[in-house]
Scaffold this motif. Sequence first.
Motif, short mmCIF file in Angstrom:
data_model
loop_
_atom_site.label_atom_id
_atom_site.label_comp_id
_atom_site.label_asym_id
_atom_site.label_seq_id
_atom_site.Cartn_x
_atom_site.Cartn_y
_atom_site.Cartn_z
N GLN A 10 0.83 -1.21 0.00
CA GLN A 10 0.00 0.00 0.00
C GLN A 10 0.86 1.26 0.00
O GLN A 10 0.54 2.27 0.63
N LEU A 11 1.96 1.23 -0.73
CA LEU A 11 2.93 2.32 -0.72
C LEU A 11 2.39 3.52 -1.50
O LEU A 11 2.04 3.41 -2.67
N SER A 12 2.35 4.66 -0.83
CA SER A 12 1.81 5.88 -1.44
C SER A 12 2.74 7.06 -1.16
O SER A 12 3.40 7.12 -0.13
N LYS A 19 -1.14 12.72 -5.75
CA LYS A 19 -0.61 11.39 -5.52
C LYS A 19 0.34 10.98 -6.64
O LYS A 19 -0.08 10.76 -7.78
N ALA A 20 1.61 10.86 -6.30
CA ALA A 20 2.59 10.37 -7.26
C ALA A 20 2.60 8.85 -7.29
O ALA A 20 2.88 8.23 -8.31
N ILE A 51 12.50 3.74 -2.31
CA ILE A 51 13.24 2.52 -1.98
C ILE A 51 14.68 2.85 -1.59
O ILE A 51 15.24 2.25 -0.68
N THR A 52 15.28 3.82 -2.28
CA THR A 52 16.69 4.12 -2.04
C THR A 52 16.90 5.15 -0.93
O THR A 52 18.04 5.53 -0.64
N GLY A 53 15.82 5.63 -0.32
CA GLY A 53 15.94 6.54 0.81
C GLY A 53 16.09 7.99 0.45
O GLY A 53 16.41 8.83 1.30
N LEU A 54 15.85 8.33 -0.84
CA LEU A 54 15.92 9.73 -1.26
C LEU A 54 14.63 10.48 -0.99
O LEU A 54 14.57 11.70 -1.13
N ALA A 55 13.58 9.76 -0.64
CA ALA A 55 12.30 10.35 -0.25
C ALA A 55 11.63 9.37 0.71
O ALA A 55 12.07 8.23 0.86
N TYR A 56 10.56 9.84 1.35
CA TYR A 56 9.89 9.01 2.35
C TYR A 56 8.41 8.84 1.99
O TYR A 56 7.79 9.78 1.46
N PRO A 57 7.84 7.67 2.26
CA PRO A 57 6.44 7.43 1.91
C PRO A 57 5.49 8.35 2.68
O PRO A 57 5.78 8.73 3.82
N THR A 58 4.38 8.69 2.06
CA THR A 58 3.31 9.37 2.77
C THR A 58 2.57 8.35 3.63
O THR A 58 2.31 8.58 4.81
N THR A 59 2.22 7.22 3.02
CA THR A 59 1.62 6.10 3.74
C THR A 59 2.15 4.81 3.14
O THR A 59 2.72 4.80 2.06
N GLY A 60 1.92 3.70 3.83
CA GLY A 60 2.35 2.40 3.34
C GLY A 60 3.77 2.07 3.79
O GLY A 60 4.47 2.89 4.39
N THR A 61 4.19 0.85 3.49
CA THR A 61 5.50 0.37 3.91
C THR A 61 6.16 -0.42 2.77
O THR A 61 5.51 -0.75 1.78
#
Length: 307
Positions: A10-12, A19-20, A51-61
């Motif tokens: 549920q990665l968002s 929503k990207a 995935i590479t840690g350059l950004a962080y999810p809004t929701t999901g894992t």
Amino acid sequence: MNEYVLKTSQLSKEYQRKKALNKVNLTIKKGSIYGFIGQNGAGKSTLIRLITGLAYPTTGTFELFGENSTRELIEARKRIGTIIEGPALYPQMTAVENLETHRLLKGIPGKECINQTLKIVGLQDTGKMKTKNFSLGMKQRLGLAIALLGDPEFLILDEPINGLDPMGVVEIRELLKKLNQEYGITILISSHILSELHLLATHYGIIHKGELLEQLSAKELNEKCQQYLHIKVDNPNKAATIIESHLGTQEFEVMPDGTMKLFAYVDAPGKVSKILTDEGLVIEEFMPMGEDLETYFSHRIGGVQHG
């Protein structure tokens, strides 16, 4: 050992309420070459940045190598090599100097890995040539060498063949096959060049406007896109016997409605129709059917309706 190198749930990701990525559930099996397909702006690069840690999810894992806590993901990322938005090269340096600089930045002990890595990508003989004088294909291979420092188990490549000439594309394709088959490296390739991906990928994910539309293996995709002759005659049972005896093939299906799918002789339809006619059958419908890969992806992307 975990079966998946990457698994999202549920990665968002939202940017200014847009929503990207929207609830993406994606899995990449260990040992696969995953072709991540979508138009520009579809969400490919956004997922890679998460995935590479350059950004962080809004929701999901998401999980990398089965790990999902913040501390565990930092360690798991050490097992990844990446090329994002083009390789980071120093134009005034040689290939060896570029790799030495990145080796130090990554904290990798020993210089032995430099010549070993250059040999893998075919740049061991560039000597004192500066990177600014490399062809685009050579620069991409050097970028791959940098990504390979530290012996990663998972390569993430964002549009690695963009702008390459045909020879450069072939070189990168063969190199990626080698890394996958000989070194066991799992690879995620983000691209919109479908004709090239289908020569390389073992699995596919199709993304459109932030939504993952479909995941499928190369085998499943080829079955969906398989070319065949669609045949409708007045006596399908007799036609089946004729095709088997006169054409020597069992590569056909008789469908419940009596039509036939002949997977052989797609490139020789005249021969098939002549034999059926000569044997007294009345041909009511006769045409080649099926899709090529680009048509299939276009239909999947074009067929999505968004309110």
